[in-house]
Design an enzyme around this catalytic site. Structure first.
Site, mmCIF file in Angstrom:
data_model
loop_
_atom_site.group_PDB
_atom_site.id
_atom_site.type_symbol
_atom_site.label_atom_id
_atom_site.label_comp_id
_atom_site.label_asym_id
_atom_site.label_seq_id
_atom_site.Cartn_x
_atom_site.Cartn_y
_atom_site.Cartn_z
ATOM 1 C CD1 TRP A 108 11.613 43.212 38.318
ATOM 2 C CD2 TRP A 108 9.997 44.661 37.781
ATOM 3 N NE1 TRP A 108 10.742 43.300 39.374
ATOM 4 C CE2 TRP A 108 9.747 44.178 39.075
ATOM 5 C CE3 TRP A 108 9.107 45.587 37.232
ATOM 6 C CZ2 TRP A 108 8.642 44.584 39.840
ATOM 7 C CZ3 TRP A 108 8.004 45.991 37.981
ATOM 8 C CH2 TRP A 108 7.784 45.487 39.263
ATOM 9 C CG ASP A 119 15.727 48.011 36.650
ATOM 10 O OD1 ASP A 119 16.031 48.468 37.767
ATOM 11 O OD2 ASP A 119 14.630 47.459 36.403
ATOM 12 C CE LYS A 125 11.762 46.280 44.664
ATOM 13 N NZ LYS A 125 11.934 46.453 43.248
HETATM 14 C C1 PLP Z 1 10.895 46.528 42.001
HETATM 15 C C2 PLP Z 1 11.563 46.623 40.677
HETATM 16 C C3 PLP Z 1 11.116 47.492 39.665
HETATM 17 C C4 PLP Z 1 9.867 48.322 39.804
HETATM 18 O O1 PLP Z 1 10.070 49.373 40.662
HETATM 19 P P1 PLP Z 1 8.934 50.464 40.931
HETATM 20 O O2 PLP Z 1 9.696 51.478 41.714
HETATM 21 O O3 PLP Z 1 7.859 49.774 41.672
HETATM 22 O O4 PLP Z 1 8.464 50.972 39.616
HETATM 23 C C5 PLP Z 1 11.840 47.562 38.501
HETATM 24 N N1 PLP Z 1 12.924 46.807 38.302
HETATM 25 C C6 PLP Z 1 13.392 45.954 39.239
HETATM 26 C C7 PLP Z 1 14.609 45.157 38.976
HETATM 27 C C8 PLP Z 1 12.721 45.842 40.451
HETATM 28 O O5 PLP Z 1 13.162 44.989 41.387
#
Ligand code: PLP
Length: 355
Positions: A99, A166, A190
């Site tokens: 990511w 993030d 998540k």
């Molecule tokens: C799942 C995830 C993403 C991607 O998320 P999307 O909503 O599918 O774009 C980005 N960063 C992290 C840390 C993630 O776990």
């Protein structure tokens, strides 16, 4: 049979969230209409987004001067929106996994990117610590929890420049010092809501500083000026997010959630560490309390498939590891009960005794 949901994302939600969402699909706020068919401009939905906004601010103790947004496009769109809105000449990033890499790739479209450190050579099994954040960077971007590799940074780093994070897979699992950040973003699927909404926390003073033209929908100011209602927001995921936020508040907030999360993670890590068969993949000091990654020791490697089959037969769902790590991954998000962790541990012990 009772199912234990260890999916990495979309992932387990509280029964409170699911039940209230199901009810609102049939009759939303006594309107006699489904949440699926009401205007986002209705007063009933305005009340939902207002309360969700206030609860995010309350739970994370967000200081004045920040806006909370509910946007579409996933965390992946934030990989581009962040540099579009904040990168003037140079940004610093740390490469801690897939990511982080995707975020770096997007930032390079907008200016210089200094990657201060990377653990790629070690397949991202640890988080680099010896690096210098350049003082002339516009911001330092990092991924708090590396969902795929099971590594996590649980302290807001000290930085000479504003932070951008993030927090997709560990938001609401600890208190955060939001004042250190220009921007925090998190895809909801998540730890909060069904897929479709991304929470963005932005510092208003940090906006409007780049010279480049920004397409309307990608400009944070479009959304801060309209309370996430410039266009139709993801109504249903926002409704579900509100239910989860209420539930988090009832449980005692992020400090309580953190305690519960640490307890759950310890139960599983203790079982892994005392096992003759399983071994963790992440460096002990960087282990995630959200995603626990482990594999078979080499002498048991051929039993990997058999364990997944056995665990599945016992009601465990979603424990197969990500293809880039292999083995197993158990995601222990806030909504996962301790009992599910205990059930997985029992399953591991039973399998070990059999082999
Ligand atoms: C799942 C995830 C993403 C991607 O998320 P999307 O909503 O599918 O774009 C980005 N960063 C992290 C840390 C993630 O776990």
């Amino acid at each position: 049979m009772k199912k234990h949901n260890f999916y990495a994302g979309p992932s387990i939600l509280s029964q409170y969230t699911i039940k209230n969402t199901a009810d609102a699909v049939l009759n939303f706020a006594d309107t006699g209409l489904s949440i699926l068919e009401v205007s986002h401009r209705s007063k009933e939905f305005q009340a939902v987004i207002d309360e969700a906004n206030a609860l995010v601010k309350e739970l994370l103790e967000i200081p004045a001067g920040y806006e909370v947004l509910f946007l579409g496009g996933g965390a992946s769109l934030q990989f581009a929106m962040v540099p579009f809105n904040f990168l003037k000449t140079k940004a610093a990033y740390i490469d801690t996994g897939v990511w982080a890499n995707k975020a770096i790739k997007e930032a390079k479209l907008f200016g210089d990117v200094e990657v201060v450190a990377s653990s790629k050579e070690a397949n991202y099994t640890f988080i680099p610590k010896d690096y210098v954040i350049p003082a002339d960077a516009d911001y330092f971007h990092y991924t708090t929890n590396n969902t795929i590799y099971g590594t996590e940074t649980r302290k807001d780093p000290d930085s000479p420049v504003p932070l951008v994070a993030d927090m997709s897979s560990d938001i609401f699992s600890r208190p955060v010092d939001v004042s250190k950040y220009d921007c925090i973003y998190a895809g909801a699927q998540k730890n909060l809501a069904p897929a479709g909404v991304t929470i963005v926390i932005v510092k208003e003073d940090a906006l409007g500083k780049v010279d480049r033209p920004i397409p309307t929908m990608l400009n944070y100011q479009t959304h801060t000026s309209k309370g996430s209602m410039f266009n139709t927001p993801p109504v249903l995921p926002i409704f579900s997010a509100l239910q989860t936020l209420r539930y988090y508040k009832q449980l005692g907030g992020v400090k309580e959630l953190e305690k519960m999360d640490i307890e759950k993670a310890n139960v599983l890590y203790d079982a892994i560490d005392s096992s003759k068969m399983f071994v963790g993949t992440a460096a002990a000091e960087d282990r995630s309390i959200m995603n626990v990654c482990f594999v078979m020791k080499p002498e048991y490697a051929e039993l990997e498939k058999a364990f997944v089959e056995f665990a599945t037969s016992q009601g465990m769902v979603g424990i197969k590891g990500h293809r880039s790590v292999g083995g197993f991954r158990a995601s222990l998000y806030n909504a996962l009960p301790l009992d599910s962790v205990k059930a997985l541990v029992a399953c591991m012990k039973e399998f070990e005794a059999k082999h």
